[in-house]
Design an enzyme around this catalytic site. Structure first.
Site, PDB file in Angstrom:
ATOM      1  N   PHE A 112      31.535  43.183  41.989  1.00 11.85           N
ATOM      2  CA  PHE A 112      30.864  43.159  40.690  1.00 11.85           C
ATOM      3  C   PHE A 112      29.371  43.314  40.948  1.00 11.85           C
ATOM      4  O   PHE A 112      28.783  42.575  41.739  1.00 11.85           O
ATOM      5  CB  PHE A 112      31.141  41.856  39.933  1.00 11.85           C
ATOM      6  CG  PHE A 112      30.596  41.890  38.538  1.00 11.85           C
ATOM      7  CD1 PHE A 112      31.150  42.741  37.590  1.00 11.85           C
ATOM      8  CD2 PHE A 112      29.520  41.119  38.175  1.00 11.85           C
ATOM      9  CE1 PHE A 112      30.645  42.803  36.309  1.00 11.85           C
ATOM     10  CE2 PHE A 112      28.999  41.175  36.889  1.00 11.85           C
ATOM     11  CZ  PHE A 112      29.565  42.015  35.949  1.00 11.85           C
ATOM     12  N   ASP A 121      32.390  33.928  46.099  1.00 14.07           N
ATOM     13  CA  ASP A 121      32.269  33.992  44.642  1.00 14.07           C
ATOM     14  C   ASP A 121      33.675  33.822  44.067  1.00 14.07           C
ATOM     15  O   ASP A 121      34.558  34.631  44.363  1.00 14.07           O
ATOM     16  CB  ASP A 121      31.660  35.341  44.240  1.00 14.07           C
ATOM     17  CG  ASP A 121      31.587  35.515  42.730  1.00 14.07           C
ATOM     18  OD1 ASP A 121      32.315  34.817  41.995  1.00 14.07           O
ATOM     19  OD2 ASP A 121      30.804  36.374  42.281  1.00 14.07           O
ATOM     20  N   TYR A 178      33.450  30.693  32.455  1.00 15.02           N
ATOM     21  CA  TYR A 178      33.837  31.233  31.140  1.00 15.02           C
ATOM     22  C   TYR A 178      35.016  32.192  31.198  1.00 15.02           C
ATOM     23  O   TYR A 178      35.372  32.777  30.191  1.00 15.02           O
ATOM     24  CB  TYR A 178      32.648  31.887  30.434  1.00 15.02           C
ATOM     25  CG  TYR A 178      31.862  32.922  31.198  1.00 15.02           C
ATOM     26  CD1 TYR A 178      32.375  34.198  31.411  1.00 15.02           C
ATOM     27  CD2 TYR A 178      30.597  32.625  31.675  1.00 15.02           C
ATOM     28  CE1 TYR A 178      31.640  35.147  32.098  1.00 15.02           C
ATOM     29  CE2 TYR A 178      29.850  33.568  32.358  1.00 15.02           C
ATOM     30  CZ  TYR A 178      30.376  34.821  32.573  1.00 15.02           C
ATOM     31  OH  TYR A 178      29.649  35.755  33.254  1.00 15.02           O
ATOM     32  N   LYS A 179      35.606  32.353  32.380  1.00 12.48           N
ATOM     33  CA  LYS A 179      36.789  33.203  32.471  1.00 12.48           C
ATOM     34  C   LYS A 179      38.035  32.308  32.413  1.00 12.48           C
ATOM     35  O   LYS A 179      38.367  31.802  31.345  1.00 12.48           O
ATOM     36  CB  LYS A 179      36.725  34.050  33.745  1.00 12.48           C
ATOM     37  CG  LYS A 179      35.514  35.003  33.768  1.00 12.48           C
ATOM     38  CD  LYS A 179      35.501  35.842  35.044  1.00 12.48           C
ATOM     39  CE  LYS A 179      34.211  36.624  35.203  1.00 12.48           C
ATOM     40  NZ  LYS A 179      34.082  37.733  34.263  1.00 12.48           N
ATOM     41  N   ARG A 194      41.733  47.124  32.700  1.00 12.48           N
ATOM     42  CA  ARG A 194      41.983  45.786  33.259  1.00 12.48           C
ATOM     43  C   ARG A 194      42.748  44.927  32.262  1.00 12.48           C
ATOM     44  O   ARG A 194      42.388  44.858  31.093  1.00 12.48           O
ATOM     45  CB  ARG A 194      40.660  45.052  33.536  1.00 12.48           C
ATOM     46  CG  ARG A 194      39.855  45.558  34.660  1.00 12.48           C
ATOM     47  CD  ARG A 194      38.842  44.483  35.111  1.00 12.48           C
ATOM     48  NE  ARG A 194      38.112  43.871  33.990  1.00 12.48           N
ATOM     49  CZ  ARG A 194      37.209  42.903  34.133  1.00 12.48           C
ATOM     50  NH1 ARG A 194      36.940  42.428  35.351  1.00 12.48           N
ATOM     51  NH2 ARG A 194      36.581  42.408  33.093  1.00 12.48           N
TER      52      ARG A 194
END
Lengths: 417, 417
Positions: free
Chosen positions: A132, A202, A227-228, A376
């Site tokens: 990312f 990460d 927040y995922k 995704r």
């Protein structure tokens, strides 16, 4: 053990949902009617409790208790408390995690701390180039400040081979944001440490959805978002882990008063706080931070082994059904086929991926698209059901069979750049 | 022009409140019954609208619109929109301010950007040693990364004299957090720039409560918080200003994807965004950020000249009444007596300041205490009334005359360190 026949039906999916030990947790989330939400790997769904929690922070804590809330309502302790709440889910101990700032800012701190602890003279950071991008960008920002520091990018299997005695820090994302591929945390950590380097993980795409054992793998530092799969709310503060063995010596340059040994002594010069607290900088966004607790509490109610077992079947079933129902439509599986090597998402490449994802959203199936061709789909075992997988693929097949994705409305890109 | 007689009465205060052009704004805030809140310089009161706003973000934006909110509900644009909303109150233009991260993190970015633009070879940062400590700490964190960089601390009048051709950056807080003294932004900026240095202003204690003219003073950078006189909520994100003339060349090392030229191109390497956007790092806490808007909107409804005029009378009246009613009790005025040199707070030193502040809080008058002896009272013209000043001093006089502050309960320090 969850098993499905070779040619499952919708009824098989419903039966799995009835037997699901996590089924009751779905009622703790609020999801829009008729939406199949497969984007929890980008923004997790809203815990039911978040509304009352937000109301309480605004009305009572802020509105009534005002400044006294820093003590009375524990605002000062929140970063630590949430860190301790999260810790068991990522294999960390108490006092090893704080919830604070953003993933990028926390990565900056972890990188600076790790470089400071790495063998003198080494100036190489190894990363995955397809990571990312913010991780690459933040690392390039750190490297630009350190004379002679280089960021080396490699990919997948090449990572292990690129580890040698020149390396100061290995910085990897546990589960790849596009492909969902899982890195072998134990093996890569051991290999990098054998070469004298430190390792930062990460956990953005693994915390809360698969068992992570930071201390079991002897990780040095870790960061991740809440927040995922942890459902902390939009942009909820990130977390940073530092192994206890580094607490005394680690330093990071964002030295705000929350990281000071005695914040309320108002000393002129900085002295780092003992423990994980020195990873804090300044005042945190209390409303976002406080609401994060609701998602973390729900994740703690689940057994992470149940979560993982369900996740592997959800993603495997999705692959199986897409390949069976959409065989003629040119989807190329990007995610690992081996469930042991796959996180909780499935990615397919398709040249028309953007329009197909838009058509799916219009049909109530929310996934997302990552340029240039990546579709995704994230599966959140706390609220996604087996029947959701079935119904999502039905709608996808319908969109492909009918050619409805060709509607020009689905080709219009968003204005956000 | 607001005038008071030499020996004002409570009735005079009530008359001023009736004539106050800002009086109607008080109804837009929610304050506890019977509390006189004089701590808006630490945490601003809650705007009435904040509750509905928080509910809407949680229920609709997060809960229903989920990931689509980034576009549909403007989450991506919020940092810019709030910056533009704030800009006129601090003398900035559109596109010169973003609301993001914390004051400390933003100060780090401003310092790094300013040092990068300062004359080559200079490595000196000048600050006020008695500044709010986090600014010193953050600056020490930056300096520790730059070989040969030194942080020089001086005080008040000594600042102008310490400016010379060795200086790279002058970094000052506009209004002192303890004394409330105002620095001459125009004169100090001009002097430092004449010596070739750049200037950063911290507006934590001035934004929203006195007219600030960053561009009129030719300031280079500024930072500040939104949770004091701007009433953005506990720990609401901070702001950063960069003068347009620096946008093309400025760099900061916290290079996250929100600061990238094309965040959704997912490029491997960082390229800075054009304009103020390169001061952004990563994903923001949307709940806290969104609610911040309510406070900014209220502040925008006030004419900053009215705010300043009322502020000077509120603080002047407080000094006058404390000195008249508590003359025998050993309070030493720390704030400037000249209202032109005083921000919107009044500080008195008193050896027993801690206990007296606690006794005041128990009596419904909320100020705060800063070690070692500083009693701080902030006056927020948007919701504090002239009669509040009268009543607060009545309660203070009563506490002092009765000796009630000697109650041992008021001597107990909070556990927070």
């Amino acid at each position: 053990m969850i098993t499905l026949p070779d040619t499952p039906t919708r009824e098989h999916c419903l039966a799995l949902d009835r037997a699901d030990p996590l089924a009751s947790l779905r009622a703790e989330f609020v999801l829009p009617e008729d939406m199949i939400y497969l984007d929890g790997n980008s923004l997790g769904a809203r815990p039911r409790a978040a509304l009352a929690r937000a109301l309480d922070i605004v009305e009572r804590e802020w509105g009534e208790d005002l400044i006294t809330s820093w003590n009375r309502n524990g605002w000062f302790r929140k970063a630590y408390e949430l860190g301790d709440l999260l810790a068991p889910m990522i294999g960390a101990g108490p006092g090893e995690v704080v919830v604070t700032d953003s993933t990028g800012i926390d990565l900056h701190k972890a990188l600076q701390a790790a470089i400071g602890l790495a063998p003198a003279g080494r100036r190489r950071i190894l990363m995955e180039g397809s990571n990312f991008p913010t991780n690459n960008y933040m690392t390039q920002g750190v490297a630009a400040q350190l004379p002679g520091c280089e960021v080396v990018f490699t990919e997948g299997e090449g990572i292990a081979q690129a580890i040698d005695e020149r390396l100061s820090v290995l910085c990897l994302t546990h589960v790849h944001y596009k492909t969902g591929a899982i890195h072998d945390m134990a093996a890569l950590t051991a290999r990098a440490q054998a070469a004298g380097a430190l390792v930062i993980w990460d956990l953005c795409h693994s915390a809360g959805v698969l068992p992570v054992d930071l201390n079991g793998c002897n990780a040095d530092f870790a960061v991740g978002c809440t927040y995922k799969y942890l459902n902390g709310g939009p942009g909820s503060p990130a977390f940073i882990f530092a192994a206890t063995r580094h607490h005394a010596e680690m330093r990071q340059p964002l030295t705000g008063w929350w990281g000071h040994a005695e914040p309320f002594a108002f000393e002129r010069d900085f002295r780092p706080r003992a423990g994980i607290g020195r990873m804090l900088s300044g005042t945190q966004p209390i409303l976002s931070l406080g609401v994060t607790e609701c998602g973390l509490q729900l994740a703690r109610r689940a057994d992470m082994r149940d979560v993982r077992a369900k996740s592997m079947v959800l993603t495997g079933l999705f692959i199986q059904l897409v390949e069976a129902r959409c065989a003629a439509h040119g989807f190329r599986l990007v995610s690992p086929r081996d469930p042991q090597r796959r996180g909780s998402q499935v990615s397919f490449d398709h040249e028309q991926g953007y329009a197909i994802v838009q058509a799916l959203i219009a049909a109530g199936v929310v996934g997302d698209f990552r340029a240039p061709a990546n579709m995704r789909f994230g599966f959140a075992p706390l609220y996604n059901r087996f029947v959701d997988v079935w119904d999502a693929v039905e709608r996808l097949a319908d969109i492909m069979d009918s050619g409805r994705w060709r509607d020009p409305a689905f080709a219009t890109r968003s204005a956000v750049t």
